[in-house]
Design an enzyme around this catalytic site. Structure first.
Site, mmCIF file in Angstrom:
data_model
loop_
_atom_site.group_PDB
_atom_site.id
_atom_site.type_symbol
_atom_site.label_atom_id
_atom_site.label_comp_id
_atom_site.label_asym_id
_atom_site.label_seq_id
_atom_site.Cartn_x
_atom_site.Cartn_y
_atom_site.Cartn_z
ATOM 1 N N HIS A 131 4.479 0.134 -0.130
ATOM 2 C CA HIS A 131 5.992 -1.306 1.097
ATOM 3 C C HIS A 131 4.758 -2.357 1.412
ATOM 4 O O HIS A 131 3.297 -1.792 1.588
ATOM 5 C CB HIS A 131 6.257 -0.586 2.006
ATOM 6 C CG HIS A 131 5.040 0.436 2.554
ATOM 7 N ND1 HIS A 131 4.902 1.834 2.625
ATOM 8 C CD2 HIS A 131 4.579 0.377 4.719
ATOM 9 C CE1 HIS A 131 3.846 2.693 3.180
ATOM 10 N NE2 HIS A 131 3.763 1.520 4.461
ATOM 11 N N ASP B 286 1.258 5.162 1.899
ATOM 12 C CA ASP B 286 0.058 5.099 3.407
ATOM 13 C C ASP B 286 -1.698 6.657 2.943
ATOM 14 O O ASP B 286 -1.131 7.133 2.229
ATOM 15 C CB ASP B 286 0.925 5.886 4.557
ATOM 16 C CG ASP B 286 2.198 5.267 5.066
ATOM 17 O OD1 ASP B 286 1.781 3.606 4.749
ATOM 18 O OD2 ASP B 286 3.233 5.670 4.774
ATOM 19 N N ARG C 272 6.925 5.802 14.503
ATOM 20 C CA ARG C 272 6.627 6.027 12.614
ATOM 21 C C ARG C 272 6.496 7.842 12.967
ATOM 22 O O ARG C 272 5.104 7.976 14.058
ATOM 23 C CB ARG C 272 6.094 5.437 12.466
ATOM 24 C CG ARG C 272 6.239 5.500 10.656
ATOM 25 C CD ARG C 272 5.369 4.950 10.030
ATOM 26 N NE ARG C 272 4.005 5.547 9.590
ATOM 27 C CZ ARG C 272 3.284 4.759 9.029
ATOM 28 N NH1 ARG C 272 3.391 3.051 8.613
ATOM 29 N NH2 ARG C 272 1.852 5.388 8.556
ATOM 30 N N HIS D 49 0.702 -1.008 -0.086
ATOM 31 C CA HIS D 49 0.039 0.058 0.038
ATOM 32 C C HIS D 49 0.335 1.049 -0.551
ATOM 33 O O HIS D 49 1.940 1.233 0.543
ATOM 34 C CB HIS D 49 -1.141 0.277 1.110
ATOM 35 C CG HIS D 49 0.426 0.059 2.484
ATOM 36 N ND1 HIS D 49 0.604 -1.197 3.495
ATOM 37 C CD2 HIS D 49 0.290 0.842 2.930
ATOM 38 C CE1 HIS D 49 1.108 -0.911 4.054
ATOM 39 N NE2 HIS D 49 1.017 0.763 4.421
#
Ligand code: SIN
Length: 270
Positions: free
Chosen positions: A243, A106, A258, A104
């Site tokens: 990713h 993000d 993150r 996908h």
């Protein structure tokens, strides 16, 4: 152009490079920042090793690429921390799922999806596992036939955040082929998680086209697989990559933080 203030080691022909000769716990010089931005655009995802960073370091380095933003959805897998810009990605023997198991980009459901995301993992499984795969959407686009490029150009797709994060998450329409705002290169901009359908064709046609594109986008030829070690970092350009996180390490611990850099504009038609 060579790099003189950082080292850049390409990890595959189309995507990914490891960056060295930098200590991310210290301020980067202007020259290092400029070369890091150049490497990020050139390699689409950059990796760092042996960087014991704190929240302030992660925020400082990611901020060289633009203002940081917040997740658009109600993400119940990753957690908030005491800093609203940093999310905790922690998995262990109690985990029943992880974030990002399908290829996908993000939050493509957002009107302006994130420019990029920086994931720092301080702890990874002792015997390996938990790799992240990245695919170059430049290479995927470039490999399409001229007729297919022509057909896809001008189509739009709906990206529905409720498929992943549930009610209240944005739904947006973006071109199927977009143009990277900094490099000007074209990319395929649909992904399994968020894209519900192509708008200008029937649902059956949309399903068939998307199925073809999803398989094409993640062909091994234009992927790189990052093997984490403790205190590694991956920082990806969300505008030209997809990713996938591989969950092969249960019940071991994989844990990190993150941050995401805000996008600057809605995806441009390619
Ligand atoms: C994600 O895609 O949400 C996380 C990627 C990773 O954990 O490697």
């Amino acid at each position: 152009m060579e790099y003189q203030h950082i080292t850049v080691t390409p990890l595959s022909p189309h995507i990914g490079a490891e960056i060295g000769a930098v200590d991310l716990t210290q301020p980067l010089s202007d020259a290092q920042q400029a070369e890091l931005r150049r490497a990020f655009l050139e390699y689409q995802v950059v990796f760092f090793r042996e960087q014991k960073i704190g929240f302030d370091d992660q925020i400082r380095v990611a901020s060289h690429f633009g203002p940081l933003g917040r997740h658009v959805g109600v993400n119940t897998i990753s957690k908030t921390t005491d800093n609203p810009l940093v999310r905790k990605f922690h998995y262990d023997e109690t985990s029943t799922r992880i974030s990002g198991e399908n290829f996908h980009s993000d939050q493509s459901c957002a009107a302006i999806p994130p420019l990029g995301s920086m994931l720092y993992n301080h702890t990874v499984p002792p015997k390996g596992g938990g790799d992240t795969m990245f695919a170059s959407m430049y290479a995927a686009y470039d490999a399409l036939s001229p007729k297919m490029k022509e057909y896809l150009s001008g189509l739009t797709a709906t990206h529905d955040g409720t498929r992943v994060f549930g009610p209240g998450t944005p739904v947006s329409v973006h071109p199927v082929i977009t143009r990277h705002p900094d490099t000007g290169r074209r990319v395929i901009f649909v992904n399994t998680d968020f894209t519900s359908h192509i708008n200008e064709v029937s649902r059956a046609e949309s399903r068939a086209i998307l199925e073809y594109l999803y398989a094409h986008c993640v062909r091994a030829e234009w992927t790189v697989r990052f093997r984490w070690r403790d205190h590694s970092i991956a920082f990806w350009d969300n505008r030209c990559t997809q990713h996938k996180a591989i969950w092969d390490y249960w019940p071991n611990v994989r844990s990190g933080y993150r941050v995401q850099v805000e996008g600057t504009a809605a995806p441009l038609a390619g």
